[in-house]
Write an enzyme that holds these catalytic residues in place. Structure first.
Site, PDB file in Angstrom:
ATOM      1  N   HIS A   1      27.962   2.805 -13.498  1.00 25.74           N
ATOM      2  CA  HIS A   1      28.519   3.655 -11.963  1.00 25.74           C
ATOM      3  C   HIS A   1      29.942   3.869 -13.087  1.00 25.74           C
ATOM      4  CE1 HIS A   1      30.470   0.972  -9.815  1.00 25.74           C
ATOM      5  NE2 HIS A   1      29.950   0.169  -9.844  1.00 25.74           N
ATOM      6  N   ALA A   2      30.906   4.417 -12.462  1.00 27.95           N
ATOM      7  CA  ALA A   2      32.484   4.500 -13.050  1.00 27.95           C
ATOM      8  C   ALA A   2      32.802   3.814 -13.328  1.00 27.95           C
ATOM      9  CB  ALA A   2      33.094   6.336 -11.874  1.00 27.95           C
TER      10      ALA A   2
END
Lengths: 93, 321
Positions: free
Chosen positions: A20-21
């Site tokens: 994810h980010a």
């Protein structure tokens, strides 16, 4: 001229949440320290390993296998350091 | 300890409060040290426990009519005890007539008396607001303050990094300058940071190679304003190679000014980066955030959702194979 050595390595996403980010940000922070061109491939989709948006687009979940390819004079070291970050599960879990 | 003199209070507030000085000036150099006022009703009745003697005393209808109903002798005794507390000054509301005994004892104690045409509660509110402003923490810093899409953005960075040039570009794009280089910051009672231009510098700006220019004269009245609440801070710095600049915007960084923490962006400068546009976008993004839209967070959330469902499929496949 330094050798443009190509190094390939398949790495598995081991953290529970996937790429994810935050892990993507950690990864680009690392890849941007190398001169080598770095690409990442998931399921036939290939992106620039220095682009955060590219890495997020891969949507690489837990247990996904990613093929890293580094090309340049520091390619070996780049792959080594990337593997370390994967082994550390991006400092998560 | 911060204070203001009665002279300053009178000069600043005489119009707003429609003040008139009554009797001799007495001691106009007395100091006001607290941002509150007091109505001495109970004190005049003789009850002095908890009497707020450091505050300006406001006499309204209740106090004046109570005093008027007393005999001259009692009135004098009470007022003498009252004035022994040596408060900064007396303000009488509604242009009510002031007992002679009060004028006498105030003169003896050198306490100034003012008369206002406003009501007691209006006077209390006005004086309290004025004093709070006067006593609020303040700081003068070097930087550039702009109003960009209604968001007050304070631009910080080393001298010569290009703050003024960036401000020029923003002004050209229709935004407003509050101040360049010298900014007076003040913390309001509502815990907001207000930045103000200097009365001397006004909207002048120094641009290396051009010298001193007057933004109001060049760009017009629409290009300036005198003060603005500071909402975000942008620090410009020369790009440091391999420094970890924020790539996500998921964790808001903050910057402390006058005990308040404001959103802070550290923006590296490099040829080809148009800083004015970056600041414009930072301000638009701040407006979005205030409306409850956090772009970084929503992208991260939808990605996490997708990763979770993919992970489930992966597990199922590995079990079945």
């Amino acid at each position: 001229m330094a050798a443009q050595k190509i190094v390939r390595k398949t790495l598995t996403i081991k953290n529970r949440l996937g790429l994810h980010a935050r892990p993507a940000a950690l990864l680009v922070q690392l890849t941007n320290t190398f001169a080598s061109e770095i690409t990442v491939e998931n399921n036939g989709q290939k992106v620039n390993g220095k682009s955060i948006m590219g890495l997020m687009m891969l949507a690489a979940a837990h247990n996904t296998k990613l093929i890293f390819e580094a090309c340049g004079k520091d390619s070996e070291n780049a792959i080594k350091k990337i593997k370390e970050l994967f082994d550390l599960k991006f400092h998560e879990d | 300890m911060p204070f203001i003199t009665i002279t300053k209070f009178y000069e600043d507030q005489k119009e707003e409060l429609r003040l008139r000085r009554i009797g001799p000036p007495n001691d106009l150099e007395r100091k006001i040290k607290v941002a509150e006022v007091n109505r001495p009703g109970l004190a005049l009745k003789g009850y002095y426990a908890y009497f707020a003697s450091k505050r300006i005393q406001i006499l309204g209808k209740a106090e004046i009519s109570y005093l008027a109903g007393l005999s001259g002798k009692t009135r004098k005794t009470l007022l003498k005890k009252f004035c022994d507390f040596n408060f900064p000054c007396i303000v009488v509301a509604r242009r009510l007539s002031i007992p002679n005994e009060l004028k006498e004892v105030a003169k003896a104690k050198q306490i100034p008396i003012f008369q206002s045409s406003l009501s007691t509660s209006k006077i209390s509110a006005t004086i309290t607001f004025y004093l709070e402003e006067q006593f609020s923490p303040a700081l003068t810093i070097s930087g550039t303050l702009m109003d960009v899409y209604g968001i007050g953005v304070l631009i910080l960075g080393k001298s010569g990094i290009g703050k003024s040039e960036c401000a020029l570009e923003l002004i050209k794009r229709g935004h407003r300058l509050v101040s360049d280089d010298i900014i007076h910051l003040k913390l309001t009672a509502r815990k907001l940071i207000v930045g103000r231009r200097s009365d001397i510098i006004r909207h002048h700006m120094e641009i290396r190679g051009l010298g001193i220019i007057d933004i109001q004269k060049i760009f017009g009245i629409g290009a300036i304003r005198n003060q603005k609440i500071v909402s975000i801070i942008v620090t410009l710095e020369e790009w440091v190679k391999n420094k970890d600049y924020d790539r996500l915007g998921l964790d808001l960084k903050t910057y402390e000014i006058l005990d308040q923490w404001l959103p802070h962006y550290l923006v590296p400068i490099r040829p080809g980066r148009n800083i004015a546009i970056l600041i414009e976008v930072a301000c638009s993004n701040e407006r979005l955030r205030r409306m409850g839209i956090d772009s970084a967070k929503s992208l991260e959330e939808s990605l996490l959702e997708r990763l979770a469902s993919t992970a489930k499929t992966n597990t199922r496949e590995s079990h079945s194979s």
